[in-house]
Design a protein around this motif. Structure first.
Motif, PDB file in Angstrom:
ATOM      1  N   ASP A  63      28.791  36.921  35.984  1.00  0.00           N
ATOM      2  CA  ASP A  63      30.080  37.395  35.460  1.00  0.00           C
ATOM      3  C   ASP A  63      30.851  36.274  34.768  1.00  0.00           C
ATOM      4  O   ASP A  63      31.437  36.470  33.704  1.00  0.00           O
ATOM      5  CB  ASP A  63      30.929  37.993  36.580  1.00  0.00           C
ATOM      6  CG  ASP A  63      30.362  39.286  37.139  1.00  0.00           C
ATOM      7  OD1 ASP A  63      29.468  39.887  36.500  1.00  0.00           O
ATOM      8  OD2 ASP A  63      30.812  39.698  38.235  1.00  0.00           O
ATOM      9  N   MET A  64      30.849  35.074  35.366  1.00  0.00           N
ATOM     10  CA  MET A  64      31.564  33.940  34.791  1.00  0.00           C
ATOM     11  C   MET A  64      30.945  33.540  33.446  1.00  0.00           C
ATOM     12  O   MET A  64      31.667  33.254  32.482  1.00  0.00           O
ATOM     13  CB  MET A  64      31.553  32.751  35.749  1.00  0.00           C
ATOM     14  CG  MET A  64      32.441  31.595  35.323  1.00  0.00           C
ATOM     15  SD  MET A  64      32.371  30.172  36.450  1.00  0.00           S
ATOM     16  CE  MET A  64      32.762  30.926  37.995  1.00  0.00           C
ATOM     17  N   CYS A  65      29.626  33.527  33.385  1.00  0.00           N
ATOM     18  CA  CYS A  65      28.949  33.194  32.118  1.00  0.00           C
ATOM     19  C   CYS A  65      29.297  34.216  31.038  1.00  0.00           C
ATOM     20  O   CYS A  65      29.633  33.851  29.906  1.00  0.00           O
ATOM     21  CB  CYS A  65      27.437  33.135  32.315  1.00  0.00           C
ATOM     22  SG  CYS A  65      26.884  31.719  33.266  1.00  0.00           S
ATOM     23  N   GLY A  66      29.226  35.495  31.389  1.00  0.00           N
ATOM     24  CA  GLY A  66      29.567  36.541  30.427  1.00  0.00           C
ATOM     25  C   GLY A  66      31.006  36.434  29.964  1.00  0.00           C
ATOM     26  O   GLY A  66      31.303  36.579  28.771  1.00  0.00           O
ATOM     27  N   ASP A  67      31.906  36.155  30.886  1.00  0.00           N
ATOM     28  CA  ASP A  67      33.318  35.996  30.554  1.00  0.00           C
ATOM     29  C   ASP A  67      33.521  34.812  29.609  1.00  0.00           C
ATOM     30  O   ASP A  67      34.267  34.903  28.628  1.00  0.00           O
ATOM     31  CB  ASP A  67      34.129  35.813  31.838  1.00  0.00           C
ATOM     32  CG  ASP A  67      35.621  35.809  31.591  1.00  0.00           C
ATOM     33  OD1 ASP A  67      36.113  36.696  30.860  1.00  0.00           O
ATOM     34  OD2 ASP A  67      36.302  34.927  32.152  1.00  0.00           O
ATOM     35  N   ASN A  68      32.834  33.687  29.888  1.00  0.00           N
ATOM     36  CA  ASN A  68      32.954  32.514  29.018  1.00  0.00           C
ATOM     37  C   ASN A  68      32.401  32.790  27.620  1.00  0.00           C
ATOM     38  O   ASN A  68      32.968  32.341  26.626  1.00  0.00           O
ATOM     39  CB  ASN A  68      32.258  31.303  29.639  1.00  0.00           C
ATOM     40  CG  ASN A  68      33.142  30.557  30.602  1.00  0.00           C
ATOM     41  OD1 ASN A  68      34.360  30.654  30.551  1.00  0.00           O
ATOM     42  ND2 ASN A  68      32.531  29.814  31.500  1.00  0.00           N
ATOM     43  N   ILE A  69      31.295  33.506  27.528  1.00  0.00           N
ATOM     44  CA  ILE A  69      30.721  33.843  26.212  1.00  0.00           C
ATOM     45  C   ILE A  69      31.698  34.717  25.423  1.00  0.00           C
ATOM     46  O   ILE A  69      31.952  34.465  24.237  1.00  0.00           O
ATOM     47  CB  ILE A  69      29.353  34.540  26.378  1.00  0.00           C
ATOM     48  CG1 ILE A  69      28.327  33.531  26.907  1.00  0.00           C
ATOM     49  CG2 ILE A  69      28.888  35.156  25.060  1.00  0.00           C
ATOM     50  CD1 ILE A  69      27.031  34.164  27.386  1.00  0.00           C
ATOM     51  N   ALA A  70      32.281  35.718  26.088  1.00  0.00           N
ATOM     52  CA  ALA A  70      33.243  36.589  25.410  1.00  0.00           C
ATOM     53  C   ALA A  70      34.476  35.814  24.965  1.00  0.00           C
ATOM     54  O   ALA A  70      34.969  35.993  23.840  1.00  0.00           O
ATOM     55  CB  ALA A  70      33.638  37.746  26.331  1.00  0.00           C
ATOM     56  N   LYS A  71      34.983  34.930  25.832  1.00  0.00           N
ATOM     57  CA  LYS A  71      36.156  34.124  25.474  1.00  0.00           C
ATOM     58  C   LYS A  71      35.838  33.187  24.308  1.00  0.00           C
ATOM     59  O   LYS A  71      36.657  33.008  23.410  1.00  0.00           O
ATOM     60  CB  LYS A  71      36.647  33.329  26.682  1.00  0.00           C
ATOM     61  CG  LYS A  71      37.370  34.183  27.699  1.00  0.00           C
ATOM     62  CD  LYS A  71      37.826  33.344  28.877  1.00  0.00           C
ATOM     63  CE  LYS A  71      38.603  34.196  29.865  1.00  0.00           C
ATOM     64  NZ  LYS A  71      39.054  33.399  31.012  1.00  0.00           N
ATOM     65  N   PHE A  72      34.657  32.584  24.330  1.00  0.00           N
ATOM     66  CA  PHE A  72      34.251  31.690  23.244  1.00  0.00           C
ATOM     67  C   PHE A  72      34.213  32.459  21.919  1.00  0.00           C
ATOM     68  O   PHE A  72      34.714  31.994  20.909  1.00  0.00           O
ATOM     69  CB  PHE A  72      32.877  31.079  23.545  1.00  0.00           C
ATOM     70  CG  PHE A  72      32.379  30.160  22.470  1.00  0.00           C
ATOM     71  CD1 PHE A  72      32.853  28.860  22.373  1.00  0.00           C
ATOM     72  CD2 PHE A  72      31.431  30.592  21.549  1.00  0.00           C
ATOM     73  CE1 PHE A  72      32.395  28.009  21.378  1.00  0.00           C
ATOM     74  CE2 PHE A  72      30.968  29.754  20.560  1.00  0.00           C
ATOM     75  CZ  PHE A  72      31.453  28.453  20.465  1.00  0.00           C
ATOM     76  N   ALA A  73      33.645  33.656  21.943  1.00  0.00           N
ATOM     77  CA  ALA A  73      33.539  34.483  20.735  1.00  0.00           C
ATOM     78  C   ALA A  73      34.913  34.878  20.195  1.00  0.00           C
ATOM     79  O   ALA A  73      35.098  34.995  18.979  1.00  0.00           O
ATOM     80  CB  ALA A  73      32.712  35.737  21.024  1.00  0.00           C
ATOM     81  N   ARG A  74      35.887  35.038  21.115  1.00  0.00           N
ATOM     82  CA  ARG A  74      37.245  35.395  20.691  1.00  0.00           C
ATOM     83  C   ARG A  74      38.100  34.171  20.383  1.00  0.00           C
ATOM     84  O   ARG A  74      39.252  34.304  20.003  1.00  0.00           O
ATOM     85  CB  ARG A  74      37.929  36.218  21.790  1.00  0.00           C
ATOM     86  CG  ARG A  74      37.329  37.596  21.995  1.00  0.00           C
ATOM     87  CD  ARG A  74      38.176  38.457  22.924  1.00  0.00           C
ATOM     88  NE  ARG A  74      38.409  37.854  24.232  1.00  0.00           N
ATOM     89  CZ  ARG A  74      37.732  38.135  25.355  1.00  0.00           C
ATOM     90  NH1 ARG A  74      36.749  39.029  25.314  1.00  0.00           N
ATOM     91  NH2 ARG A  74      38.028  37.554  26.489  1.00  0.00           N
ATOM     92  N   GLY A  75      37.552  32.961  20.612  1.00  0.00           N
ATOM     93  CA  GLY A  75      38.311  31.734  20.373  1.00  0.00           C
ATOM     94  C   GLY A  75      39.327  31.436  21.454  1.00  0.00           C
ATOM     95  O   GLY A  75      40.267  30.674  21.242  1.00  0.00           O
ATOM     96  N   GLU A  76      39.139  32.000  22.640  1.00  0.00           N
ATOM     97  CA  GLU A  76      40.060  31.797  23.761  1.00  0.00           C
ATOM     98  C   GLU A  76      39.576  30.655  24.650  1.00  0.00           C
ATOM     99  O   GLU A  76      38.411  30.269  24.623  1.00  0.00           O
ATOM    100  CB  GLU A  76      40.160  33.083  24.590  1.00  0.00           C
ATOM    101  CG  GLU A  76      40.729  34.261  23.837  1.00  0.00           C
ATOM    102  CD  GLU A  76      40.665  35.546  24.654  1.00  0.00           C
ATOM    103  OE1 GLU A  76      40.285  35.501  25.851  1.00  0.00           O
ATOM    104  OE2 GLU A  76      40.977  36.605  24.074  1.00  0.00           O
ATOM    105  N   ALA A  77      40.483  30.164  25.480  1.00  0.00           N
ATOM    106  CA  ALA A  77      40.154  29.088  26.424  1.00  0.00           C
ATOM    107  C   ALA A  77      39.183  29.600  27.483  1.00  0.00           C
ATOM    108  O   ALA A  77      39.282  30.739  27.928  1.00  0.00           O
ATOM    109  CB  ALA A  77      41.421  28.578  27.088  1.00  0.00           C
TER     110      ALA A  77
END
Length: 189
Positions: free
Chosen positions: A163-177
């Protein structure tokens, strides 16, 4: 009893600290030298590394493996621990100098050890060498517990990592921290 957490201000250490405090233990932590010393609101006291070693009944390593932490628990560190204290390593094997640990156990400088990691690497970490004296847990080292880095491998823990990896990938794609500093590779606190 006092639990000393080396690198004790991160997420996992905070969770362990809360459990130890709930059980009535005192918790001291050492962190980077620039971290201010003193009592925190959560009941954890930040102390120097040497003070942590001298005061703790249980010393737990919760630091990443790098040039500053390789061999951190060496002969000099074991000399500063209480003879009634235990070392717990669930972080990375090379944080503890295995030769110094064996010497400290043989000379009764510490009461025992619980090791979940041994050599270089983490996925999976390598086992102890076949000829390690630490395997002699029934005769010479009845005060040593060895586990093959399986403490985190519950289904819930693995799902949390996914879940953490998926969340980080989504945040990276959106340009979020994210929870990782992309410049240093270290967790963001």
């Amino acid at each position: 009893k006092t639990l000393g957490i080396i690198g004790g201000l991160g997420y996992i250490a905070s969770r362990i600290s809360a459990k130890a405090l709930a059980l009535g233990m005192k918790v001291v932590a050492s962190d980077m030298p620039s971290t201010p010393l003193g009592m925190r609101d959560n009941g954890v006291e930040v102390v120097t590394f040497d003070d942590l070693l001298a005061r703790s009944d249980f010393v737990s390593t919760m630091v990443p493996l790098n040039k500053h932490t390789t061999g951190l628990m060496n002969a000099a560190a074991f000399d500063k621990m209480k003879p009634s204290a235990y070392i717990i390593n669930t972080a990375r094997g090379p944080i503890i100098d295995q030769g110094a640990l064996i010497d400290a156990l043989r000379k009764k400088k510490i009461a025992g050890a619980a090791l979940d990691v041994f050599g270089e690497g983490s996925a999976p970490p390598p086992p102890l060498p076949d000829d390690s004296p630490l395997y002699d847990v029934f005769d010479e080292f009845d005060n040593v517990i060895l586990t093959p880095h399986i403490g985190w491998q519950r289904l819930e823990a693995r799902q949390r990592v996914v879940d953490m990896c998926g969340d980080n990938i989504a945040k990276f794609a959106r340009g979020e921290a994210m929870n990782i500093d992309m410049q240093t590779g270290l967790p963001i606190r």
